[in-house]
Design an enzyme around this catalytic site. Sequence first.
Site, PDB file in Angstrom:
ATOM      1  N   HIS A 186       0.421  -1.209  -0.353  1.00 33.21           N
ATOM      2  CA  HIS A 186      -0.298  -0.253  -0.295  1.00 33.21           C
ATOM      3  C   HIS A 186       0.551   1.171   0.022  1.00 33.21           C
ATOM      4  CE1 HIS A 186      -3.404   2.727   1.501  1.00 33.21           C
ATOM      5  NE2 HIS A 186      -4.191   2.223   0.813  1.00 33.21           N
ATOM      6  N   LYS A 188       2.852   4.730  -1.222  1.00 32.48           N
ATOM      7  CA  LYS A 188       3.151   5.279  -2.749  1.00 32.48           C
ATOM      8  C   LYS A 188       3.758   6.295  -2.832  1.00 32.48           C
ATOM      9  CE  LYS A 188      -1.501   4.799  -0.394  1.00 32.48           C
ATOM     10  NZ  LYS A 188      -2.489   4.247  -1.994  1.00 32.48           N
ATOM     11  N   ASP A 193      16.773   9.394  -7.518  1.00 30.36           N
ATOM     12  CA  ASP A 193      18.680  10.004  -7.294  1.00 30.36           C
ATOM     13  C   ASP A 193      19.207   8.852  -6.428  1.00 30.36           C
ATOM     14  OD1 ASP A 193      18.547   9.587 -10.336  1.00 30.36           O
ATOM     15  OD2 ASP A 193      18.577  12.252  -9.753  1.00 30.36           O
TER      16      ASP A 193
END
Lengths: 251, 251
Positions: A186, A188, A193
């Site tokens: 879940h 996000k 870099d």
Amino acid sequence: MTDKIRIFTYAVGATLFSELLYILWLRFKHRHMNTVNKTDIQLGTDRNSRSNTSIILNVDFNDQEVGSSYKPMNKVLIFPDPGITCKRLILNGRCAYSNCQFLHKKTSLYYLTKMLSTAKTKMDVCVYMMMYSVLGDRIVDAHKKGIVVRVITDGQMGDVPSSQIGRFREAGIPVRSNSTTTFLMHHKFIIIDNETLINGSFNWTKQAVTGNYENILITNQKELVEPYSAEFQHLWQLYDPVQLEKKKDPQ
Amino acid sequence: MTDKIRIFTYAVGATLFSELLYILWLRFKHRHMNTVNKTDIQLGTDRNSRSNTSIILNVDFNDQEVGSSYKPMNKVLIFPDPGITCKRLILNGRCAYSNCQFLHKKTSLYYLTKMLSTAKTKMDVCVYMMMYSVLGDRIVDAHKKGIVVRVITDGQMGDVPSSQIGRFREAGIPVRSNSTTTFLMHHKFIIIDNETLINGSFNWTKQAVTGNYENILITNQKELVEPYSAEFQHLWQLYDPVQLEKKKDPQ
């Protein structure tokens, strides 16, 4: 007779020339209008543009600053945007079409895509669902530019029809996901870099951009970025197909 | 005969005394074992405790430091926890039950509840769903202590059976939510005393604590906290029942 022809030619030429000037001026005017003015977005500028929408930026977002590791960067993007941002604006920074009905200002989506485009060497994507093609484009573009892209997603959400995950796999981007259907992958977040974290409630869907109330927090502070990098590495190994196969068949 | 009685009394007395000492020692031992050792959690300590779980803390979490506004605080909590944390440990910092089957160590849930308990004056809760009673308890407790609690949630998720929202309303905590069913109030953040932000992918459910892969980022840096405060205030006004009624009936 030759005089009449000459006068006629001059008249037609002058008419065509003035018409051409007018068309060129219109094009210039629209190009100028649809180019984002770098100084015109301040905190809360768009708060009242639609009663149920908001864009909040804690400070004016300086394009040169985005992705810089030389000083602390803390930014917040609030969704929904007041509308759909023009794709040409996202790609080229301007739109020359006078009849373009999309938004030509610095929306949260604009900043998010801008941020994704700053990747120079590496992009670690760890998102529950990746549905919006405009954001998918930025991931595929990064891969095409030679940036090392790795994607972790939820096993179930990666298989739904509108998912961008199939497209990533076709483009040759390595994708890993959980095999269990009981619990969700879940997270996000995206790490650019190894130094900039993009994280929040934001699901990477069109509905999250133009409908839901969502947030994204962007920071390059090491003590915040490093635990996410460690979690990415942890899940990348955990979802290694070889490891998942071993779990299924411990013999 | 009196000698025999005296010897017998001494023997019984000594036996009872040693038994008592042994029982006291056992109780002390269990109490000590089930009390969290403040120095025993370091980065990744629990990474291998269950193959698909992880707790990542960027630094050792100092209880005195939690909620302090005097220096920058940046923390990350990763879920799922390796199991369910003991409620007594959460409430009292220790558990005296020798047969307690719950976890007695600093889990991410432990830190999260600890963090919520630091509120002194104000708690602004803006979460998509609030389902887990252990976390609901902390919100109600804050309200009972006289802390000004405000809750914003998604209209639909507030009505599902296991939601804590009804409980909040019964306790007298003001709750506001969106009336539309098309788009989600999908934020998952809490602001403590206007100075500390708790935000991430984490839905406030039991499944998010012990099953899903989730993250929570905690920071007291103003340039990150302020945009969330502004968004809370924006939604609080937007979801004012009077405003919502006006929208339904513009006459």
